[in-house]
Design a protein around this motif. Structure first.
Motif, short mmCIF file in Angstrom:
data_model
loop_
_atom_site.label_atom_id
_atom_site.label_comp_id
_atom_site.label_asym_id
_atom_site.label_seq_id
_atom_site.Cartn_x
_atom_site.Cartn_y
_atom_site.Cartn_z
N ASP A 58 0.85 -1.19 0.00
CA ASP A 58 0.00 0.00 0.00
C ASP A 58 0.89 1.24 0.00
N MET A 59 0.60 2.18 -0.88
CA MET A 59 1.39 3.40 -0.98
C MET A 59 1.36 4.22 0.31
N ALA A 60 0.31 4.00 1.12
CA ALA A 60 0.18 4.75 2.37
C ALA A 60 1.26 4.39 3.38
N LEU A 61 1.93 3.25 3.17
CA LEU A 61 2.95 2.82 4.13
C LEU A 61 4.10 3.82 4.21
N GLY A 62 4.46 4.43 3.10
CA GLY A 62 5.54 5.42 3.11
C GLY A 62 5.23 6.58 4.03
N ASP A 63 4.02 7.11 3.94
CA ASP A 63 3.61 8.22 4.82
C ASP A 63 3.59 7.78 6.28
N LEU A 64 3.15 6.55 6.50
CA LEU A 64 3.10 6.01 7.87
C LEU A 64 4.50 5.93 8.47
N LEU A 65 5.46 5.47 7.67
CA LEU A 65 6.84 5.37 8.15
C LEU A 65 7.41 6.74 8.48
N GLN A 66 7.14 7.72 7.64
CA GLN A 66 7.65 9.06 7.89
C GLN A 66 7.00 9.68 9.12
N LYS A 67 5.74 9.35 9.37
CA LYS A 67 5.03 9.89 10.53
C LYS A 67 5.57 9.32 11.85
N HIS A 68 5.82 8.02 11.88
CA HIS A 68 6.17 7.36 13.15
C HIS A 68 7.66 7.09 13.32
N SER A 69 8.42 7.08 12.24
CA SER A 69 9.87 6.84 12.29
C SER A 69 10.26 5.68 13.20
N PHE A 93 3.17 -16.96 -3.18
CA PHE A 93 4.29 -16.16 -3.65
C PHE A 93 4.04 -14.67 -3.45
N TYR A 94 2.90 -14.19 -3.87
CA TYR A 94 2.62 -12.76 -3.76
C TYR A 94 2.42 -12.32 -2.31
N ALA A 95 1.83 -13.21 -1.48
CA ALA A 95 1.60 -12.86 -0.08
C ALA A 95 2.89 -12.85 0.72
N ASN A 96 3.88 -13.63 0.29
CA ASN A 96 5.15 -13.69 1.01
C ASN A 96 6.26 -12.94 0.26
N THR A 97 6.71 -13.47 -0.85
CA THR A 97 7.83 -12.86 -1.57
C THR A 97 7.48 -11.47 -2.09
N GLY A 98 6.32 -11.34 -2.72
CA GLY A 98 5.94 -10.05 -3.29
C GLY A 98 5.79 -8.96 -2.25
N VAL A 99 5.07 -9.26 -1.20
CA VAL A 99 4.84 -8.27 -0.14
C VAL A 99 6.15 -7.91 0.57
N THR A 100 7.00 -8.90 0.79
CA THR A 100 8.27 -8.63 1.47
C THR A 100 9.14 -7.70 0.64
N PHE A 101 9.20 -7.91 -0.68
CA PHE A 101 9.96 -7.00 -1.53
C PHE A 101 9.42 -5.58 -1.43
N GLU A 102 8.11 -5.42 -1.53
CA GLU A 102 7.52 -4.08 -1.49
C GLU A 102 7.79 -3.40 -0.15
N LEU A 103 7.74 -4.16 0.93
CA LEU A 103 8.00 -3.59 2.25
C LEU A 103 9.46 -3.16 2.39
N LEU A 104 10.38 -4.01 1.96
CA LEU A 104 11.80 -3.65 2.01
C LEU A 104 12.09 -2.41 1.16
N ASN A 105 11.49 -2.35 0.00
CA ASN A 105 11.74 -1.21 -0.88
C ASN A 105 11.17 0.07 -0.30
N THR A 106 10.03 -0.02 0.37
CA THR A 106 9.44 1.16 1.01
C THR A 106 10.32 1.61 2.17
N LEU A 107 10.85 0.68 2.93
CA LEU A 107 11.78 1.04 4.00
C LEU A 107 13.03 1.70 3.42
N ARG A 108 13.54 1.17 2.32
CA ARG A 108 14.71 1.78 1.66
C ARG A 108 14.46 3.24 1.33
N LEU A 109 13.27 3.54 0.89
CA LEU A 109 12.95 4.90 0.44
C LEU A 109 12.59 5.85 1.58
#
Length: 311
Positions: A58-69, A93-109
């Motif tokens: 979810d794109m909202a995760l980026g805003d959430l991370l910036q809000k709570h750090s 695959f999508y529930a595990n590998t796919g979601v994990t990639f998206e989460l790691l990439n959001t944390l990176r950003l």
């Protein structure tokens, strides 16, 4: 060592392990931000510092991370069924590998210093060539679930080596505890309690290394606060091998039931035969389990009775 304001983000916070992890960090005085697909009303029972109903990615995760750090992210979300991974590998695959990639990439950003712990599984080992199995054992998964967990570990290593994101993976063996309505402990209890002549899967000779969810949460806390976070992996188990037949005997003794469950002799596709964890690496960080199998089965029996027969 985490020394700042001590905030942790728990994905899958309303799930079985997520609930235990959230409660443990709260007891340690941390701010706990939970995300899950469950309703906010359901999650209010967890008494979290903040909760968001999100279906990852979810794109909202980026805003959430910036809000709570958050200083730490414990990734408990994802599919957790070997059987379903065999029948629907794409969904797993999508529930595990796919979601994990998206989460790691959001944390990176948005939170590149956040310490990320991925909840992997002993399923990555498949059928180990020798026991106890250590983290240096070559992964040999026998199910899509195991392969996808291994892929997620490799993603953690990728984001550590390429982007410097601090990560670690926790290979959890056979988790159990009040609140878990699936897998072998629940299956044995509910069949013995509700059926006169229960039939169980397998031969009874299969073995597992059972670890209570309370100890899993404590182990994850130790990893979060003391590990090097260089993409390494840790076994989370008790270091005790127990056959399913021995587990059945313990359950019968605990329930004070007099019956003789049969085994159907069928081991489902993707299910490993024997497990016992080498826990040396995690012990070196200062963690050792506190809930014995006998204690854990006793508390699970009380919960099961209340769930299944209302007593």
């Amino acid at each position: 060592m985490v020394t700042q304001s001590r905030a942790v983000l728990v994905t899958g916070a309303a799930g079985f392990i997520g609930r235990y992890v959230s409660r443990y960090f709260l007891r340690q005085g941390w701010t706990v931000i939970g995300i899950d697909t469950s309703s906010v009303k359901h999650a209010s029972l967890l008494n979290l510092s903040a909760y968001y109903q999100i279906h990852l990615p979810d794109m909202a995760l980026g805003d959430l991370l910036q809000k709570h750090s958050p200083q730490v992210c414990i990734h408990c979300a994802g599919s957790a069924s070997v059987n379903l991974s065999v029948t629907d590998p794409a969904k797993d695959f999508y529930a595990n590998t796919g979601v994990t990639f998206e989460l790691l990439n959001t944390l990176r950003l948005h939170a590149p210093d956040c310490r990320f712990i991925f909840l992997s599984s002993a399923a990555v080992y498949g059928n180990p060539q020798s026991l106890p199995v250590s983290e240096s054992h070559s992964p040999l998964p026998v199910s899509p679930y195991g392969f996808h967990k291994w892929q997620c570990e490799q993603l953690c290593l990728e984001f550590t080596n390429v982007y410097g994101l601090p990560t670690a993976s926790a290979r959890i063996f056979s988790a159990y505890g009040p609140g878990l309505r699936r897998q072998v402990v629940w299956d044995i209890f509910q069949k013995i309690i509700t059926q006169r002549s229960p039939t169980l899967q397998g031969t009874g000779r299969e073995s597992r290394d059972f670890i209570h969810a309370i100890d899993i949460a404590a182990a994850l806390f130790v990893i979060a606060t003391t590990s090097s976070m260089q993409g390494e992996v840790y076994n989370i188990g008790s270091g005790r091998e127990v056959t399913i037949a021995e587990l059945v005997s313990l359950v019968l003794d605990t329930l004070c039931y007099d019956c003789n469950p049969a085994f159907d002799g069928v081991v489902p596709t993707g299910v490993p035969l024997y497990w016992k964890a080498d826990t040396t690496k995690l012990s070196a960080l200062g963690f050792d389990p506190t809930v014995s199998l006998e204690q854990g089965i006793s508390s699970f029996a009380s919960w099961c009775r209340a769930e299944l027969v209302g007593v």
